[in-house]
Design a protein around this motif. Structure first.
Motif, PDB file in Angstrom:
ATOM      1  N   ASP A  34       3.847  27.589  12.370  1.00  0.00           N
ATOM      2  CA  ASP A  34       2.549  28.577  12.752  1.00  0.00           C
ATOM      3  C   ASP A  34       1.534  27.472  13.613  1.00  0.00           C
ATOM      4  O   ASP A  34       0.446  27.788  14.148  1.00  0.00           O
ATOM      5  CB  ASP A  34       1.714  28.896  11.532  1.00  0.00           C
ATOM      6  CG  ASP A  34       2.305  30.422  11.225  1.00  0.00           C
ATOM      7  OD1 ASP A  34       2.723  30.918  11.983  1.00  0.00           O
ATOM      8  OD2 ASP A  34       2.086  30.773  10.083  1.00  0.00           O
ATOM      9  N   VAL A  66      12.112  29.903  15.808  1.00  0.00           N
ATOM     10  CA  VAL A  66      11.982  30.826  14.454  1.00  0.00           C
ATOM     11  C   VAL A  66      13.325  31.695  14.096  1.00  0.00           C
ATOM     12  O   VAL A  66      13.771  31.559  12.943  1.00  0.00           O
ATOM     13  CB  VAL A  66      10.697  31.716  14.619  1.00  0.00           C
ATOM     14  CG1 VAL A  66      10.557  32.715  13.409  1.00  0.00           C
ATOM     15  CG2 VAL A  66       9.478  30.844  14.874  1.00  0.00           C
ATOM     16  N   THR A  70      15.410  30.927  10.793  1.00  0.00           N
ATOM     17  CA  THR A  70      15.632  31.994   9.881  1.00  0.00           C
ATOM     18  C   THR A  70      16.905  32.784   9.608  1.00  0.00           C
ATOM     19  O   THR A  70      17.238  32.945   8.202  1.00  0.00           O
ATOM     20  CB  THR A  70      14.823  33.158  10.587  1.00  0.00           C
ATOM     21  OG1 THR A  70      13.466  32.819  10.721  1.00  0.00           O
ATOM     22  CG2 THR A  70      14.556  34.283   9.573  1.00  0.00           C
ATOM     23  N   LEU A  85      12.108  28.158   3.662  1.00  0.00           N
ATOM     24  CA  LEU A  85      11.078  28.872   4.396  1.00  0.00           C
ATOM     25  C   LEU A  85       9.702  28.484   4.074  1.00  0.00           C
ATOM     26  O   LEU A  85       8.841  28.820   4.759  1.00  0.00           O
ATOM     27  CB  LEU A  85      11.315  30.470   3.839  1.00  0.00           C
ATOM     28  CG  LEU A  85      12.684  30.935   4.190  1.00  0.00           C
ATOM     29  CD1 LEU A  85      13.045  32.364   3.613  1.00  0.00           C
ATOM     30  CD2 LEU A  85      12.781  31.268   5.915  1.00  0.00           C
ATOM     31  N   LEU A  90       7.239  30.061   6.945  1.00  0.00           N
ATOM     32  CA  LEU A  90       7.956  31.391   7.253  1.00  0.00           C
ATOM     33  C   LEU A  90       8.018  32.448   6.071  1.00  0.00           C
ATOM     34  O   LEU A  90       8.129  33.375   6.430  1.00  0.00           O
ATOM     35  CB  LEU A  90       9.549  30.930   7.665  1.00  0.00           C
ATOM     36  CG  LEU A  90       9.483  30.318   8.938  1.00  0.00           C
ATOM     37  CD1 LEU A  90      11.021  30.007   9.500  1.00  0.00           C
ATOM     38  CD2 LEU A  90       8.974  31.110  10.159  1.00  0.00           C
ATOM     39  N   ALA A  95       2.916  31.341   4.095  1.00  0.00           N
ATOM     40  CA  ALA A  95       2.581  31.043   5.538  1.00  0.00           C
ATOM     41  C   ALA A  95       1.119  30.786   5.968  1.00  0.00           C
ATOM     42  O   ALA A  95       0.132  31.257   5.013  1.00  0.00           O
ATOM     43  CB  ALA A  95       2.552  32.583   6.349  1.00  0.00           C
ATOM     44  N   GLY A 233      10.494  36.767  12.751  1.00  0.00           N
ATOM     45  CA  GLY A 233      11.383  35.933  11.712  1.00  0.00           C
ATOM     46  C   GLY A 233      11.459  36.400  10.417  1.00  0.00           C
ATOM     47  O   GLY A 233      12.119  36.132   9.403  1.00  0.00           O
ATOM     48  N   GLN A 234      10.295  37.347   9.836  1.00  0.00           N
ATOM     49  CA  GLN A 234      10.089  37.950   8.821  1.00  0.00           C
ATOM     50  C   GLN A 234      11.227  38.939   8.101  1.00  0.00           C
ATOM     51  O   GLN A 234      11.754  39.771   9.176  1.00  0.00           O
ATOM     52  CB  GLN A 234       8.632  38.574   8.674  1.00  0.00           C
ATOM     53  CG  GLN A 234       8.525  38.816   7.185  1.00  0.00           C
ATOM     54  CD  GLN A 234       7.014  39.578   7.079  1.00  0.00           C
ATOM     55  OE1 GLN A 234       6.127  39.401   7.967  1.00  0.00           O
ATOM     56  NE2 GLN A 234       6.627  39.961   5.910  1.00  0.00           N
TER      57      GLN A 234
END
Length: 332
Positions: A34, A66, A70, A85, A90, A95, A233-234
């Motif tokens: 981030d 990302v 991921t 993560l 991530l 986050a 990427g979530q």
């Protein structure tokens, strides 16, 4: 005598740490992926492994990084995936925090002390080092996807009237602020049967159906609204139940991915009083092969409770995967 290089993580000196691990360690500093200056901190090895070009804008570079990380984190054991993560920022629950706070969060989830959490991150990065050195996956993403399927599980109940299909998927967002999914579903009718244009769907978990579109007699689309918008990427999991409102169905169940799909498993429950005579696997075949009804020779056995289960990996877009059956005896 000069000072020796400082130790990082699991006790390796910086001099003997692999280039990938050094670059991953650089990325986890501060706010991780981030960070506002992320595009400036991506090292040359990661740029090559993630196909990041010099001409890529910061947003494009971040997206490629990302998505690649991921995907690779998804191949790690659960504890190492969680560690990686969290280190990168991530994980949705970790986050935006600075590294020390993300490590504290990881330690609490693992029920370990922060030093153990750091060692878990170091081990995860060493595993990522091995994966990053492997060839990159094929670039066959659907240009309008917005998300891809990491895994899908399906259960088709043919021992019910009407038949019922349940799907559970784990998806990965390929864009920021992904808040809706368009889910297609087809039910080709047997020639000569009553083509009732009615396919129902309801969400089991992970979202709500907000719109239904009957595209044709055999095809429908359902719009699912997610509980919260997804970040790039979530991951997200959802379940949905489809109910075709007709009794005569063609004798097969296949998935034909139009977007990337990494894992697919299916279980079909037949009527135990009248099971099919033959069942065979369809492992990446063109649609016309299914329509012709030719036995692939890859026979499957219906077990004593009337079920057949199988799984597939790394599916190719546009080909069909699943199973087909016949109630007729084999010819000859």
């Amino acid at each position: 005598m000069g000072k020796s290089a400082g130790k990082r993580g699991g006790g390796k000196t910086e001099e003997h740490t692999s280039p990938f691990v050094r670059e991953l360690n650089e990325l986890r500093r501060g706010r991780g992926l981030d960070a506002a200056d992320l595009h400036q901190r991506i090292g040359p090895c990661l740029r090559a492994a993630c196909a990041i070009a010099e001409t890529d804008q910061p947003a494009a570079a971040r997206e490629k990084l990302v998505l690649r990380l991921t995907e690779l984190c998804g191949r790690l054991p659960p504890d190492l995936k969680l560690a990686a993560l969290a280190a990168f920022g991530l994980h949705e629950e970790a986050a935006g925090e600075f590294l020390d706070r993300r490590i504290s969060w990881l330690a609490s989830v693992l029920d370990r002390d922060p030093r153990t959490a750091r060692r878990r991150i170091d081990l995860a990065f060493r595993r990522l080092d091995e994966l990053l050195g492997a060839p990159a996956p094929r670039g066959d993403l659907h240009p309008l996807a917005g998300w891809y399927v990491e895994s899908m599980k399906a259960m088709l109940r043919l021992d019910r009237d009407p038949p019922e299909l349940q799907e559970e998927r784990r998806i990965v967002a390929e864009v920021d602020e992904l808040d809706e999914l368009v889910l297609p579903f087809s039910v080709p009718a047997e020639p000569g049967s009553d083509p009732v244009p009615d396919i129902a769907a309801d969400a089991l978990f992970g979202g709500e159906i907000v719109e239904s579109r009957q595209v044709s007699v055999s095809h429908a689309q359902f719009v699912m609204r997610l509980p919260n918008p997804l970040r790039l990427g979530q991951r997200h999991e959802y379940g949905i139940r489809f109910t075709p409102r007709r009794t005569e169905l063609r004798p097969y169940y296949v998935m034909t991915p139009l977007r990337r799909c990494e894992e697919f498993s299916v279980r079909v429950c037949f009527d135990r009083a009248a099971p099919p005579r033959r069942v065979w696997r369809l492992n990446g075949v063109p649609g016309r092969v299914i329509d012709d009804g030719v036995d692939s020779g890859d026979a499957l056995t219906v077990n004593r409770v009337g079920e057949v289960g199988l799984e597939f990996h790394d599916l190719h877009q546009g080909l069909s995967y699943g199973l087909q059956w016949s109630f007729d005896p084999p010819e000859g």
